[in-house]
Design an enzyme around this catalytic site. Structure first.
Site, PDB file in Angstrom:
ATOM      1  N   HIS A 128       0.832  -1.219   0.000  1.00  0.00           N
ATOM      2  CA  HIS A 128       0.000   0.000   0.000  1.00  0.00           C
ATOM      3  C   HIS A 128       0.868   1.273   0.000  1.00  0.00           C
ATOM      4  CE1 HIS A 128      -3.859  -2.125   0.887  1.00  0.00           C
ATOM      5  NE2 HIS A 128      -3.063  -2.971   1.489  1.00  0.00           N
ATOM      6  N   ASN A 200     -10.299  -2.869   2.573  1.00  0.00           N
ATOM      7  CA  ASN A 200      -9.992  -2.883   1.143  1.00  0.00           C
ATOM      8  C   ASN A 200     -11.266  -2.652   0.350  1.00  0.00           C
ATOM      9  OD1 ASN A 200      -7.232  -3.363   1.283  1.00  0.00           O
ATOM     10  ND2 ASN A 200      -7.438  -5.586   1.130  1.00  0.00           N
ATOM     11  N   HIS A 392      -3.927   1.082  12.174  1.00  0.00           N
ATOM     12  CA  HIS A 392      -3.697  -0.154  12.915  1.00  0.00           C
ATOM     13  C   HIS A 392      -5.042  -0.803  13.236  1.00  0.00           C
ATOM     14  CE1 HIS A 392      -2.289  -3.156  15.486  1.00  0.00           C
ATOM     15  NE2 HIS A 392      -1.472  -2.485  16.265  1.00  0.00           N
ATOM     16  N   TYR A 415       0.915  -4.409  12.585  1.00  0.00           N
ATOM     17  CA  TYR A 415       0.922  -3.002  12.154  1.00  0.00           C
ATOM     18  C   TYR A 415       1.814  -2.095  13.006  1.00  0.00           C
ATOM     19  CZ  TYR A 415      -2.576  -3.847   8.546  1.00  0.00           C
ATOM     20  OH  TYR A 415      -3.209  -4.282   7.416  1.00  0.00           O
TER      21      TYR A 415
HETATM   22 FE1  HDD Z   1      -2.551  -4.792   5.641  1.00  0.00          FE
HETATM   23  C1  HDD Z   1      -1.069  -1.791   5.231  1.00  0.00           C
HETATM   24  C2  HDD Z   1      -5.501  -3.528   4.399  1.00  0.00           C
HETATM   25  C3  HDD Z   1      -3.931  -7.939   5.686  1.00  0.00           C
HETATM   26  C4  HDD Z   1       0.185  -5.967   7.180  1.00  0.00           C
HETATM   27  N1  HDD Z   1      -3.160  -3.018   4.944  1.00  0.00           N
HETATM   28  C5  HDD Z   1      -2.395  -1.886   4.866  1.00  0.00           C
HETATM   29  C6  HDD Z   1      -3.177  -0.803   4.349  1.00  0.00           C
HETATM   30  C7  HDD Z   1      -4.416  -1.303   4.117  1.00  0.00           C
HETATM   31  C8  HDD Z   1      -4.410  -2.692   4.492  1.00  0.00           C
HETATM   32  C9  HDD Z   1      -5.604  -0.544   3.555  1.00  0.00           C
HETATM   33  C10 HDD Z   1      -2.676   0.594   4.088  1.00  0.00           C
HETATM   34  C11 HDD Z   1      -2.957   1.498   5.247  1.00  0.00           C
HETATM   35  C12 HDD Z   1      -2.513   2.898   4.920  1.00  0.00           C
HETATM   36  O1  HDD Z   1      -3.102   3.517   4.030  1.00  0.00           O
HETATM   37  O2  HDD Z   1      -1.572   3.358   5.577  1.00  0.00           O
HETATM   38  N2  HDD Z   1      -4.324  -5.593   5.078  1.00  0.00           N
HETATM   39  C13 HDD Z   1      -5.429  -4.888   4.681  1.00  0.00           C
HETATM   40  C14 HDD Z   1      -6.561  -5.780   4.601  1.00  0.00           C
HETATM   41  C15 HDD Z   1      -6.120  -7.018   4.951  1.00  0.00           C
HETATM   42  C16 HDD Z   1      -4.722  -6.898   5.262  1.00  0.00           C
HETATM   43  C17 HDD Z   1      -7.971  -5.363   4.218  1.00  0.00           C
HETATM   44  C18 HDD Z   1      -6.882  -8.311   5.063  1.00  0.00           C
HETATM   45  C19 HDD Z   1      -8.162  -8.379   5.298  1.00  0.00           C
HETATM   46  N3  HDD Z   1      -1.975  -6.622   6.273  1.00  0.00           N
HETATM   47  C20 HDD Z   1      -2.701  -7.792   6.250  1.00  0.00           C
HETATM   48  C21 HDD Z   1      -1.984  -8.830   6.941  1.00  0.00           C
HETATM   49  C22 HDD Z   1      -0.825  -8.269   7.382  1.00  0.00           C
HETATM   50  C23 HDD Z   1      -0.842  -6.897   6.946  1.00  0.00           C
HETATM   51  C24 HDD Z   1      -2.480 -10.251   7.122  1.00  0.00           C
HETATM   52  C25 HDD Z   1       0.307  -8.895   8.177  1.00  0.00           C
HETATM   53  C26 HDD Z   1       0.211  -9.933   8.923  1.00  0.00           C
HETATM   54  N4  HDD Z   1      -0.731  -4.029   6.043  1.00  0.00           N
HETATM   55  C27 HDD Z   1       0.226  -4.691   6.720  1.00  0.00           C
HETATM   56  C28 HDD Z   1       1.446  -3.833   6.997  1.00  0.00           C
HETATM   57  C29 HDD Z   1       1.003  -2.460   6.418  1.00  0.00           C
HETATM   58  C30 HDD Z   1      -0.331  -2.767   5.826  1.00  0.00           C
HETATM   59  C31 HDD Z   1       2.699  -4.413   6.497  1.00  0.00           C
HETATM   60  C32 HDD Z   1       1.974  -1.772   5.471  1.00  0.00           C
HETATM   61  C33 HDD Z   1       1.990  -0.331   5.854  1.00  0.00           C
HETATM   62  C34 HDD Z   1       1.226  -0.279   7.083  1.00  0.00           C
HETATM   63  O3  HDD Z   1       0.807  -1.515   7.436  1.00  0.00           O
HETATM   64  O4  HDD Z   1       0.995   0.715   7.752  1.00  0.00           O
HETATM   65  O5  HDD Z   1       1.707  -3.769   8.340  1.00  0.00           O
END
Ligand code: HDD
Length: 746
Positions: A128, A200, A392, A415
């Site tokens: 993202h 999402n 988060h 997160y």
């Molecule tokens: Fe995630 C970012 C949505 C599963 C780990 N995720 C991130 C963002 C969105 C989502 C919208 C961007 C937020 C922003 O604009 O700053 N993610 C989802 C959805 C998931 C999902 C809808 C499943 C239903 N994500 C998911 C899992 C993990 C992560 C299973 C880890 C175990 N997601 C992250 C992250 C991010 C992230 C790596 C990257 C940047 C951030 O968090 O802030 O931690």
């Protein structure tokens, strides 16, 4: 760090930016007036800093002692200064031994300026990374007040929000219109602390357990050796993973559908994906899924439009959101919940509510609308707000709790880590955009980038100093005492998680023929981009388990045999609510290109323009040259800068003979070679809009362009006067496209 309420009263000035809107300015709120549209690029005053940009009292970011948000901007005063406030006489020349140098080591201003510049970038989000944000307000209608005690869901509660939309795979500078899932993350600054809904634009996810997240992301990101392709799933490692890991098939099918290429962030649904637990005032619990429903309906690009926009305007979605808000066409979404009984099994109608690869069809559990979010303020500074906002899933408020969905559990763990490495320390909640609007009284202290000047001596509990222990709050967050059955520690999933295909089929059978054809084309494109034959063949096996015809069509496109299905399951009932077709929607904030030439009837054009503006549509004049056109009209695009993808509909108001800068054809005579005798760029615009099944219309002489190109039939309107034409055009736009112009082969 408690936030002051002063200065955050509703503001009635014309600028939305920088001002928290008064209640009656929020479209959808009782007593609200529709915003008046304005050209988004119209020059306007620099907005004052938002309350969010004020720092904890008593110091501004640059150290000025002031509680006044206006003086808390990063830039203050009339003179340029160093970071420590020393006035500067020169910032264009380094300090040298004579004009020809060398440069002197003692030049602190040079050293400071370069040092800061060298550290301007922070790591981009691991997923993202590419996104766009906006401020807004959420107004609850109280419909959820019986099932949750969350204060922001009480009737008429108003809550400021910040939303960040994103693609998943691409880097920060990648294109907006790639085929991908879109992030839809909302931070509610509630009176009980921040609630983050990190969702999402698709209701299901690739994996059922967060331990697989690094695997799906490594597979979907560019190949590690050459870092190609950027922001794409059309490559071997992605299809290798999803064809081997068949629980990803449902989400993959959504990505291959038109949902993977949204028309706009404004026309996307949002989903919390997971099941959450709601806690009522009496302690009773229910399970729920959260939905954002766009007031403008769900609309997508065609694949050709998405590809064109990727080249013509890689910022297509970012620009669309920013311009819509600037022009006063505030996008709005209704928040809805599907509510299920909180039974020990946590199933509803046979669907496992803890399985994030499953949705609950709206026909089985209607979405009840509980409030409306309106985005009415653009960020003042992209880095400070959109880049530094930290979401988060663990940011929950009293009345909303997590479920045992193993994907959500892992997210709650993950997160925090990402913010630590992205934002450089544990105090990221003190960054203005992340600060709660509720008082903060934590005992977290010190650490990198500490902004607060904490008083007192007893940041510990229990204590008898500083007035005694901080009191715990009645009505504070309660972890629901859910019974956990006696069980064994295992690395395993429940048997119900083994169903990987029935809901993929549900989605497929819920699509109309034209949507199905787009899905076939998407698979055919993506798999044809893979090199490994074994991967294509393996994915065809997965498609065979979804639908024989889908598999056969994709196999034919790849020149491969179609395999037979190997998995059996009960035929699911389709869910018509999943289709984008069949309804009409408000056209607010949609864009109409009005093509004029030197001989156009500008009076009629001005009339059409006013009628469109009055209907909430933004007309953009496309002329042979920029500047004043006469009759009070100013060109907003030229034949050279406009391209069909920018417009939702076209109004041709002149024969558009070739302009001086038309690219000459081989014989140097553009007009004679163009079928309509019109400028080739106008011809291209009309043909592309027609091919994309957009509404195409003509006023007066413009009819000759359509006639010359044989543009007629559904979705085409022609008239001699604006008062007849504009209503017809608006009518056509309400269904997004003239769908009957597509001729699906399925
Ligand atoms: Fe995630 C970012 C949505 C599963 C780990 N995720 C991130 C963002 C969105 C989502 C919208 C961007 C937020 C922003 O604009 O700053 N993610 C989802 C959805 C998931 C999902 C809808 C499943 C239903 N994500 C998911 C899992 C993990 C992560 C299973 C880890 C175990 N997601 C992250 C992250 C991010 C992230 C790596 C990257 C940047 C951030 O968090 O802030 O931690």
């Amino acid at each position: 760090q408690g936030r002051e309420e002063e200065g955050r009263q509703g503001c009635r000035c014309r600028r939305r930016q920088g001002c928290r809107p008064a209640r009656d300015q929020v479209p959808g709120a009782p007593g609200s007036e529709p915003p008046s549209l304005a050209e988004p690029t119209e020059p306007r005053e620099t907005p004052p800093p938002k309350p969010d940009q004020a720092t904890p009292d008593p110091h501004s970011p640059t150290g000025a002692p002031s509680a006044d948000p206006a003086s808390a901007a990063a830039q203050q005063g009339a003179f340029l200064t160093t970071a420590t406030g020393v006035p500067l006489r020169d910032t264009d020349h380094s300090l040298k031994a004579g004009p020809r140098g060398p440069t002197l080591l003692q030049d602190h201003h040079l050293r400071e300026k370069l040092m800061h510049f060298d550290h301007e970038r922070i790591p981009e989000r691991v997923v993202h990374a590419r996104g766009a944000g906006a401020h807004g307000v959420f107004v609850s209608n109280g419909a959820a007040a019986d099932v949750t005690r969350a204060a922001f869901l009480a009737k008429d509660a108003e809550t400021p929000v910040f939303v960040r939309f994103s693609t998943v795979l691409g880097s920060r500078g990648s294109a907006d219109t790639v085929r991908d899932t879109r992030g839809f993350a909302t931070k509610f600054y509630t009176s009980e602390g921040n609630f983050d809904l990190v969702g999402n634009n698709m209701p299901v996810f690739f994996i059922q357990d967060g331990i697989k997240f690094p695997d799906i992301v490594h597979a979907a990101k560019p190949h590690p050796d050459r870092e190609i392709p950027q922001a794409q799933s059309a490559h071997d490692t992605f299809w290798d993973f999803v064809s081997l890991h068949t629980e990803a098939q449902h989400h993959t099918l959504w990505n291959m559908s038109d949902r993977g290429i949204p028309r706009s962030y404004r026309t996307m649904e949002g989903f919390g994906v997971h099941t959450f637990r709601l806690v009522a005032a009496d302690g009773g619990t229910t399970l729920c899924k959260l939905h954002w429903k766009p007031r403008l309906g769900v609309h997508s690009l065609t694949w050709e439009e998405a590809q064109l926009a990727g080249g013509v305007d890689p910022d297509f979605h970012r620009r669309d959101l920013y311009d819509a808000i600037e022009s006063g066409a505030f996008p709005a979404w209704d928040l809805g919940i599907q509510v299920f009984p909180d039974t020990p099994e946590q199933f509803f109608e046979g669907i496992d509510l803890l399985d994030p690869t499953k949705l609950v069809p709206e026909e089985l559990a209607p979405v009840q609308l509980i409030g409306t979010m309106t985005l009415n303020g653009n960020p003042t500074n992209f880095f400070a707000e959109t880049e530094q906002v930290a979401f988060h899933t663990g940011h929950l408020v009293p009345g909303i709790d997590a479920s045992d969905d193993p994907l959500l559990q892992a997210r709650n763990f993950s997160y925090l880590d990402t913010q630590l490495s992205r934002l450089g320390g544990p105090n990221f909640n003190q960054i203005p955009v992340n600060r709660p609007h509720a008082p903060v009284n934590d005992m977290l202290r010190d650490g990198a980038h500490q902004q607060a000047v904490h008083g007192g001596v007893a940041p510990y509990e229990p204590s008898s100093l500083d007035g005694g222990c901080p009191f715990t709050a009645d009505g504070g967050f309660v972890d629901v005492p859910v019974a956990i059955p006696a069980t064994t520690k295992v690395r395993a999933s429940p048997a119900s998680f083994d169903d990987h295909f029935s809901q993929a089929r549900l989605f497929w059978t819920s699509m109309t023929p034209v949507e199905q054809e787009h899905i076939v084309n998407a698979y055919s494109f993506e798999l044809a981009k893979c090199y490994e034959q074994a991967i294509k063949e393996r994915q065809l096996f997965a498609l065979a388990n979804i639908d024989a015809e889908l598999c056969a069509q994709v196999a034919a496109a790849l020149g491969l045999p179609a395999p037979e299905a190997t998995v059996t399951y009960d035929e699911p009932d389709p869910s018509p609510a999943l289709s984008q077709l069949g309804e009409t929607w408000p056209v607010d904030g949609r864009l109409v290109g009005i093509v004029v030439d030197a001989d156009s009837d500008l009076g009629a054009v001005a009339e059409a323009r006013s009628a469109l503006l009055a209907a909430g549509v933004l007309p953009l004049l496309v002329a042979p040259h920029g500047g004043d056109l006469g009759a009070g009209l100013v060109a907003q695009r030229t034949y050279a800068t406009a391209r069909s993808v920018e417009f939702d509909a076209l109004l041709v108001a002149g024969a558009a003979p070739p302009a001086a800068d038309a690219i000459p054809q081989r014989d140097g005579k553009a007009a004679e070679r163009s079928p309509a005798g019109s400028d080739p760029r106008v011809v291209l615009m009309v043909e592309e809009c027609f091919r994309q099944c957009k509404a195409v219309s003509a006023l007066g002489d413009g009819q000759s362009v359509l006639d010359g190109l044989g543009v007629a039939g559904p979705g085409v309107a022609v008239a001699d006067d604006a008062s007849t034409l504009v209503p017809e055009l608006l009518d056509l736009m309400a269904s997004h496209r003239a769908w009957e112009r597509f001729a699906p082969t399925l």
